[in-house]
Design a protein around this motif. Sequence first.
Motif, PDB file in Angstrom:
ATOM      1  N   GLU A  72       0.826  -1.208   0.000  1.00 18.36           N
ATOM      2  CA  GLU A  72       0.000   0.000   0.000  1.00 18.36           C
ATOM      3  C   GLU A  72       0.855   1.250   0.000  1.00 18.36           C
ATOM      4  O   GLU A  72       0.372   2.344  -0.248  1.00 18.36           O
ATOM      5  N   LYS A  73       2.105   1.091   0.323  1.00 16.80           N
ATOM      6  CA  LYS A  73       3.044   2.212   0.339  1.00 16.80           C
ATOM      7  C   LYS A  73       4.412   1.642   0.020  1.00 16.80           C
ATOM      8  O   LYS A  73       4.630   0.431   0.063  1.00 16.80           O
ATOM      9  N   GLU A  74       5.319   2.515  -0.287  1.00 15.58           N
ATOM     10  CA  GLU A  74       6.664   2.055  -0.582  1.00 15.58           C
ATOM     11  C   GLU A  74       7.257   1.406   0.659  1.00 15.58           C
ATOM     12  O   GLU A  74       7.188   1.967   1.765  1.00 15.58           O
ATOM     13  N   LEU A  75       7.800   0.220   0.478  1.00 16.01           N
ATOM     14  CA  LEU A  75       8.403  -0.492   1.601  1.00 16.01           C
ATOM     15  C   LEU A  75       9.757   0.111   1.929  1.00 16.01           C
ATOM     16  O   LEU A  75      10.446   0.639   1.054  1.00 16.01           O
ATOM     17  N   SER A  76      10.138  -0.008   3.190  1.00 14.83           N
ATOM     18  CA  SER A  76      11.503   0.392   3.542  1.00 14.83           C
ATOM     19  C   SER A  76      12.453  -0.503   2.758  1.00 14.83           C
ATOM     20  O   SER A  76      12.107  -1.623   2.366  1.00 14.83           O
ATOM     21  N   GLN A  77      13.643  -0.018   2.527  1.00 15.48           N
ATOM     22  CA  GLN A  77      14.613  -0.798   1.758  1.00 15.48           C
ATOM     23  C   GLN A  77      14.877  -2.134   2.433  1.00 15.48           C
ATOM     24  O   GLN A  77      14.970  -3.164   1.772  1.00 15.48           O
ATOM     25  N   GLU A  78      14.937  -2.142   3.757  1.00 15.80           N
ATOM     26  CA  GLU A  78      15.206  -3.374   4.504  1.00 15.80           C
ATOM     27  C   GLU A  78      14.101  -4.411   4.280  1.00 15.80           C
ATOM     28  O   GLU A  78      14.374  -5.576   3.997  1.00 15.80           O
ATOM     29  N   ILE A  79      12.841  -3.995   4.386  1.00 20.43           N
ATOM     30  CA  ILE A  79      11.727  -4.932   4.203  1.00 20.43           C
ATOM     31  C   ILE A  79      11.635  -5.368   2.736  1.00 20.43           C
ATOM     32  O   ILE A  79      11.400  -6.541   2.452  1.00 20.43           O
ATOM     33  N   ALA A  80      11.849  -4.438   1.804  1.00 19.73           N
ATOM     34  CA  ALA A  80      11.806  -4.794   0.381  1.00 19.73           C
ATOM     35  C   ALA A  80      12.875  -5.828   0.055  1.00 19.73           C
ATOM     36  O   ALA A  80      12.598  -6.833  -0.615  1.00 19.73           O
ATOM     37  N   GLU A  81      14.081  -5.615   0.526  1.00 20.09           N
ATOM     38  CA  GLU A  81      15.160  -6.565   0.261  1.00 20.09           C
ATOM     39  C   GLU A  81      14.888  -7.912   0.910  1.00 20.09           C
ATOM     40  O   GLU A  81      15.123  -8.961   0.303  1.00 20.09           O
ATOM     41  N   GLU A  82      14.384  -7.898   2.129  1.00 23.27           N
ATOM     42  CA  GLU A  82      14.103  -9.159   2.807  1.00 23.27           C
ATOM     43  C   GLU A  82      12.980  -9.918   2.117  1.00 23.27           C
ATOM     44  O   GLU A  82      13.027 -11.133   1.986  1.00 23.27           O
ATOM     45  N   THR A  83      11.958  -9.202   1.649  1.00 21.08           N
ATOM     46  CA  THR A  83      10.871  -9.857   0.927  1.00 21.08           C
ATOM     47  C   THR A  83      11.395 -10.472  -0.366  1.00 21.08           C
ATOM     48  O   THR A  83      11.043 -11.606  -0.711  1.00 21.08           O
ATOM     49  N   GLU A  84      12.246  -9.761  -1.078  1.00 18.73           N
ATOM     50  CA  GLU A  84      12.861 -10.318  -2.284  1.00 18.73           C
ATOM     51  C   GLU A  84      13.681 -11.559  -1.937  1.00 18.73           C
ATOM     52  O   GLU A  84      13.640 -12.558  -2.663  1.00 18.73           O
ATOM     53  N   ASN A  85      14.406 -11.519  -0.830  1.00 17.98           N
ATOM     54  CA  ASN A  85      15.185 -12.676  -0.398  1.00 17.98           C
ATOM     55  C   ASN A  85      14.285 -13.868  -0.076  1.00 17.98           C
ATOM     56  O   ASN A  85      14.627 -15.013  -0.377  1.00 17.98           O
TER      57      ASN A  85
END
Length: 164
Positions: A72-85
């Motif tokens: 719903e909003k831009e994810l923090s870089q940490e959460i975005a990277e972890e989700t990609e991982n």
Amino acid sequence: MVNDMKIIRELNSSDVEIFRIVSDDWSQTKCYFMILDLHRKSTAEDFPHLKDIDDKSVLCRENFIKGIIVTEKELSQEIAEETENIITRLTEYSAQPSCSIRIEFKQISVSEFEKIGKYRKNLLNFFDTIIAEENLNVTISNVKDEDFNFLTQKITFNATNLKN
């Protein structure tokens, strides 16, 4: 892993998996993500961010798997990277030389994000629209509630995509 996240599997089938990532105290949904097995060869067009690569054959493999992270909003870089991982780890079994994997983000309105979180039917209907956009002839919105008593759910293949 980011310490304040839990992963909840919402749907598990042979071609589609949907997960929800929530805060450690279960109070907030951070994002949803879907993994799609598109059952087709990948093409250079599947990787527009790599358009400057000279050898396009590196991108073209026998099977294409796509991860779509919905927020719903831009994810923090940490959460975005972890989700990609997480998506990468969940698809490692297919990360063979014959498979391509691409992950993309889809940001939706706060009201739509809240709507898909209220009822499973809303969630399945929402992801059905994304599946249709990917031209995968699968329907998940008609999965029965009792099918969620099992590890995998049966999905419907549309007539144009019946497997031999």
